[in-house]
Design a protein around this motif. Structure first.
Motif, mmCIF file in Angstrom:
data_model
loop_
_atom_site.group_PDB
_atom_site.id
_atom_site.type_symbol
_atom_site.label_atom_id
_atom_site.label_comp_id
_atom_site.label_asym_id
_atom_site.label_seq_id
_atom_site.Cartn_x
_atom_site.Cartn_y
_atom_site.Cartn_z
ATOM 1 N N GLN A 75 0.867 -1.170 0.000
ATOM 2 C CA GLN A 75 0.000 0.000 0.000
ATOM 3 C C GLN A 75 0.902 1.216 0.000
ATOM 4 O O GLN A 75 1.840 1.308 0.805
ATOM 5 C CB GLN A 75 -0.915 -0.003 1.213
ATOM 6 C CG GLN A 75 -1.990 -1.056 1.106
ATOM 7 C CD GLN A 75 -2.956 -1.020 2.276
ATOM 8 O OE1 GLN A 75 -2.650 -0.495 3.332
ATOM 9 N NE2 GLN A 75 -4.119 -1.604 2.071
ATOM 10 N N MET A 76 0.615 2.128 -0.937
ATOM 11 C CA MET A 76 1.503 3.270 -1.121
ATOM 12 C C MET A 76 0.713 4.489 -1.585
ATOM 13 O O MET A 76 -0.412 4.354 -2.090
ATOM 14 C CB MET A 76 2.597 2.924 -2.119
ATOM 15 C CG MET A 76 2.102 2.509 -3.473
ATOM 16 S SD MET A 76 3.452 1.865 -4.453
ATOM 17 C CE MET A 76 2.803 2.184 -6.071
ATOM 18 N N ASP A 77 1.331 5.642 -1.400
ATOM 19 C CA ASP A 77 0.715 6.883 -1.860
ATOM 20 C C ASP A 77 0.580 6.856 -3.376
ATOM 21 O O ASP A 77 1.408 6.260 -4.082
ATOM 22 C CB ASP A 77 1.570 8.093 -1.470
ATOM 23 C CG ASP A 77 1.571 8.367 0.020
ATOM 24 O OD1 ASP A 77 0.601 7.970 0.702
ATOM 25 O OD2 ASP A 77 2.552 8.978 0.503
ATOM 26 N N ASP A 78 -0.456 7.509 -3.872
ATOM 27 C CA ASP A 78 -0.642 7.685 -5.305
ATOM 28 C C ASP A 78 0.133 8.932 -5.722
ATOM 29 O O ASP A 78 -0.422 10.022 -5.819
ATOM 30 C CB ASP A 78 -2.129 7.818 -5.628
ATOM 31 C CG ASP A 78 -2.378 7.986 -7.117
ATOM 32 O OD1 ASP A 78 -1.578 7.470 -7.917
ATOM 33 O OD2 ASP A 78 -3.379 8.645 -7.466
ATOM 34 N N GLU A 79 1.443 8.758 -5.896
ATOM 35 C CA GLU A 79 2.336 9.866 -6.223
ATOM 36 C C GLU A 79 3.110 9.547 -7.489
ATOM 37 O O GLU A 79 3.581 8.407 -7.652
ATOM 38 C CB GLU A 79 3.349 10.100 -5.084
ATOM 39 C CG GLU A 79 2.750 10.560 -3.790
ATOM 40 C CD GLU A 79 2.269 12.005 -3.842
ATOM 41 O OE1 GLU A 79 2.830 12.804 -4.628
ATOM 42 O OE2 GLU A 79 1.318 12.322 -3.116
ATOM 43 N N PRO A 80 3.268 10.523 -8.389
ATOM 44 C CA PRO A 80 4.058 10.278 -9.604
ATOM 45 C C PRO A 80 5.475 9.821 -9.263
ATOM 46 O O PRO A 80 6.134 10.396 -8.394
ATOM 47 C CB PRO A 80 4.084 11.647 -10.291
ATOM 48 C CG PRO A 80 2.897 12.371 -9.756
ATOM 49 C CD PRO A 80 2.727 11.879 -8.342
ATOM 50 N N GLY A 81 5.907 8.743 -9.889
ATOM 51 C CA GLY A 81 7.274 8.248 -9.720
ATOM 52 C C GLY A 81 7.453 7.222 -8.621
ATOM 53 O O GLY A 81 8.488 6.554 -8.570
#
Length: 147
Positions: A75-81
């Motif tokens: 599970q992770m942030d929806d962040e570019p890169g």
């Protein structure tokens, strides 16, 4: 009828002290030529009988993961890169991605399921997990299975 072995992946802090010491004794025996089991067990502070009782049943995760397929959920942030950073950590630790599925992010958090082949004699699953967990924006990593 033979009983099928079951395997569990647990974090080091949950491992009883005697089992951690068995792993350390095995490491000593592998790294120091001529060291006896008696010397290794005395050095780590366990009995020889404890060593022999558990030696075939406990080993570091990375030792048994090479040449295997491991499935993770992250599970992770929806962040570019960020996905690229996670994939780079896998590549740097000689993992080969077999499958990848990312859910549609909800409240800015995406769930990612990955199946990774750990390359024999080169891959380092333990370092891979550490590197993924160290990525800024990764909140949770769980190993779902190993084949």
């Amino acid at each position: 009828m033979s009983e099928k072995s079951k395997y569990f992946v647990i974090k080091e802090k949950a491992v009883p002290e005697v089992l951690a010491k068995v792993v350390e004794a095995k490491r000593l025996l592998d790294s120091k030529k001529g060291m006896t089991v008696q010397e290794a067990t005395e050095q780590v502070g366990i009995s020889r009988s404890s060593f022999y009782k558990y030696k075939d049943d406990i080993f570091p995760f990375h030792e048994n993961a090479r040449g295997k397929t491991i499935t993770f959920i992250i599970q992770m942030d929806d962040e570019p890169g960020l996905l690229s950073e996670v994939l780079q950590a896998i590549a740097e630790n000689h993992g080969n991605i077999l499958t990848i599925h990312q859910s549609i992010p909800i409240n800015g958090i995406a769930s990612l399921t990955l199946s990774v082949d750990i390359l024999p004699n080169r891959g380092d699953a333990e370092a891979m997990v550490d590197d993924i967990e160290a990525c800024q924006g990764v909140h949770y990593l769980k190993i779902l299975g190993r084949e």
